[in-house]
Design an enzyme around this catalytic site. Structure first.
Site, PDB file in Angstrom:
ATOM      1  N   CYS A  81       0.860  -1.172   0.000  1.00  0.00           N
ATOM      2  CA  CYS A  81       0.000   0.000   0.000  1.00  0.00           C
ATOM      3  C   CYS A  81       0.899   1.226   0.000  1.00  0.00           C
ATOM      4  O   CYS A  81       2.069   1.137  -0.347  1.00  0.00           O
ATOM      5  CB  CYS A  81      -0.969  -0.009   1.183  1.00  0.00           C
ATOM      6  N   ILE A  82       0.408   2.353   0.429  1.00  0.00           N
ATOM      7  CA  ILE A  82       1.166   3.593   0.269  1.00  0.00           C
ATOM      8  C   ILE A  82       2.318   3.734   1.255  1.00  0.00           C
ATOM      9  O   ILE A  82       3.247   4.495   1.033  1.00  0.00           O
ATOM     10  CB  ILE A  82       0.217   4.802   0.383  1.00  0.00           C
TER      11      ILE A  82
END
Length: 650
Positions: A26-27
């Protein structure tokens, strides 16, 4: 330790690539599911240069921070057989050029018309697999009928009277007979209404009793009614109206009477409005659209009309307007048994395939050639997005030459009246769904579009310097530095709140990564409304595909991560609506994203939204505002630059 070395060390400390069941990013972090906990050394991973934190829960989370996590995930993907994805969303990881380009174009689809077509896509796309399957069933039935023709002499004509053949035809026609119901249900779901009431709206448009009645007297007016008037466009508008009436009534009816009165009033008012207003108007609109596309563009326009339709289709795709043609195709199928529009528009994908072949032959860059080689097979089969968003559209000129080349295939098919019996596929996959045994004509048109796209792109569409447009690095804004004539000084920057809501320290969050400030210093907001604004003027450096996380680098170099909710990367529904794209320049206060707070909460996710300075180490002080509630646009954080030493001359 560079990213390649870090990736190798992580995989080794996790027991090797054969021990990794799945790996997503994810980020801020990589998440790993392991086959076995034996030979796993998490302590070694914690000591690696570049690893901010390691969390050992059901999945192992290795926190690397924005930007770096993507590069390390990319390195793992390139050097192992491990498939890297974006947390449970079903998309490829965010370092993919095709995904970035597609997200950028979708993010710019913010006009009312573009949003309307996006809604239409959300209504019809879930139905397409059923349409394809039903079309293939009818295609098989048609093939049997042709083979049983006495002139063919291949099958016994008696097979057409068999129960199995009749059942095959009946199954193929099931969805088409009830299509209005499914469209009504999906429309209600799209606009927040009760799905069964949307289904009733679809039934109402196609009710056989309307033909039996033929006319209604209302206030002295003699209204002509008929079954199917308005088609699927009428169904969409009627189901939308039902949803709006339902929400209006529900707000004004006592809870104890809601179950009885709300659906009753919705059905009565919605049905009258549908028969009296929606059906006649929708009928006129559908007749007008069909007249323009079929009578004007194809019949009167001939070769020129076919060329223009095929050449302009993919530009419509990039702005989301192609979805609006689905009900037109289905209306043509309902009226004439097939849509001659679909095969012509399918030539657009053929032009992209031809252009890709030309670029592959001329390109010297290995990365570009590998991208084309992996995307061409699915492009030939009719899935053109990897070629469009990963190759031709980012390069620019090849997209134009591909579209122009596709027009020649469309011009050829416009002379042949080639139709399709359902919607959905294109490319070679559309061949079994071509009506009236015109398979060869369609294939010839596809070859013409291949050749047209190839020749125009090879001669005019590609230059080697275009590769830099795909893979060139964009310089990152840097903090302001002193000059030889400047003395050391301290600067304070004000960061505005991107959200309205209650303010809480990061330490209170139920997420170890943010609570321990492993990503950086900042503050959390529990938003009261679903709008995210730019806290500074700068450049959008990160946009997560789901829309739940956005990173901005200010003009002075402050890197700000805004993460809407916790673990919201897991949400598969479209609850986040991006208004910007990666690498876009934004102004302070500009709307970045809208999101559905209530739906996020109903799904059990924590709405707490961290606002973090990810390069906190570059600044002397980061001070959150001392208040309990804040409105978007007010000062949220103050950032004091480190005192800068004067830069000495050479």
């Amino acid at each position: 330790m560079n990213n390649q070395e870090l990736a190798q060390s992580i995989v080794k400390s996790l027991g090797g690539e054969n021990n990794i069941a799945s790996l997503t990013n994810c980020i801020t972090r990589i998440r790993i599911n392991l086959k076995s906990r034996n030979n796993v050394d998490l302590e070694s991973i914690k000591q690696l240069d570049g690893v901010l934190s390691v969390i050992d829960n059901e999945t192992i989370q290795i926190v690397l921070g924005p930007g770096k996590v993507t590069k390390v995930a990319n390195a793992i993907h390139e050097n192992t057989t491990i498939d890297v994805g974006v947390d449970d969303t079903g998309d490829d990881s965010e370092f993919d050029i095709a995904d970035d380009t597609k997200a950028a174009y979708k993010a710019k689809q913010t006009s009312r018309f573009q949003k309307l077509f996006r809604h239409i896509g959300n209504i019809f796309v879930p139905i397409i697999p059923g349409l394809v399957a039903s079309g293939l069933m009818l295609g098989i039935a048609n093939l049997i009928m042709n083979l049983a023709n006495p002139d063919a002499g291949i099958l016994d004509p008696a097979i057409l009277d068999s129960s199995w053949y009749q059942l095959l035809q009946a199954i193929g026609n099931l969805l088409f007979g009830a299509l209005g119901v499914f469209v009504g249900i999906n429309t209600a779901r799209e606009f927040g209404g009760t799905m069964v009431l949307g289904g009733i709206a679809g039934l109402l448009i196609n009710a056989p009793v309307l033909d039996d009645i033929s006319s209604l007297n209302l206030f002295g007016l003699n209204l002509q009614v008929s079954t199917g008037l308005g088609g699927l466009l009428g169904v969409i508008v009627a189901a939308y109206l039902f949803a709006q009436i339902e929400k209006f009534v529900r707000k004004r009816v006592a809870d104890s009477l809601d179950l009885v009165l709300t659906p009753l009033i919705t059905l009565l008012a919605g049905s009258i409005a549908t028969i009296v207003i929606i059906q006649p108007i929708a009928g006129l609109l559908m007749d007008g659209i069909t007249w323009f596309l079929v009578d004007v563009m194809l019949e009167a326009g001939g070769i020129l009309g076919g060329y223009v339709l095929a050449a302009t289709f993919l530009p419509l795709v990039t702005v989301g307007m192609h979805q609006g043609l689905i009900p037109v195709h289905l209306e043509l199928i309902d009226q004439f048994g097939s849509t001659t529009l679909l095969p012509i528009l399918a030539m657009a994908g053929g032009g992209q395939v031809g252009a890709a072949f030309a670029i592959y032959l001329k390109a010297k860059d290995k990365r570009l050639r590998n991208t084309i080689a992996s995307s061409l097979p699915v492009g030939i089969l009719g899935i053109g997005e990897p070629l469009i968003y990963g190759v031709s559209l980012p390069l620019g000129r090849p997209f134009i030459t591909a579209c122009l080349g596709a027009g020649f295939g469309g011009a050829f098919l416009s002379l042949s009246s080639v139709g399709a019996i359902t919607v959905g596929p294109s490319g070679l996959v559309l061949i079994p769904l071509i009506a009236d045994n015109k398979y060869l004509l369609y294939f010839i048109g596809l070859l013409i579009s291949y050749v047209g796209g190839f020749i125009l792109t090879y001669l005019f569409g590609y230059k080697e310097e275009m590769v830099q447009k795909l893979y060139g690095d964009t310089p990152k804004p840097q903090p302001k530095k002193g000059t030889p004539s400047q003395s050391a000084q301290q600067e304070t920057t004000h960061i505005s709140s991107p959200l309205s809501g209650d303010v809480r320290p990061l330490s209170e969050l139920n997420d170890q990564v943010f609570a321990t400030e492993a990503i950086g210093k900042g503050i959390a907001i529990y938003p009261s409304e679903g709008n995210l604004y730019a806290p500074v003027s700068g450049t959008v450096t990160t946009v997560y595909p789901t829309g739940h996380a956005i990173g901005i680098t200010s003009d002075s170099g402050i890197e700000i991560l805004m993460h809407i909710g916790l673990d919201t990367v897991e949400i598969k529904e479209k609850l986040f609506e991006l208004q910007i794209a990666k690498d876009e320049t934004v102004e302070k206060g500009q709307l970045l994203c809208t999101f559905d707070i209530d739906s996020i909460k109903q799904k059990g996710y924590d709405i707490a939204s961290p606002i973090v300075i990810t390069n906190s180490g570059d600044y002397e002080n980061i001070n959150p505002i001392n208040q309990q509630h804040i409105e978007a646009g007010n000062i949220l954080l103050t950032v004091d630059n480190n005192e800068l030493e004067p830069i000495k001359g050479d």
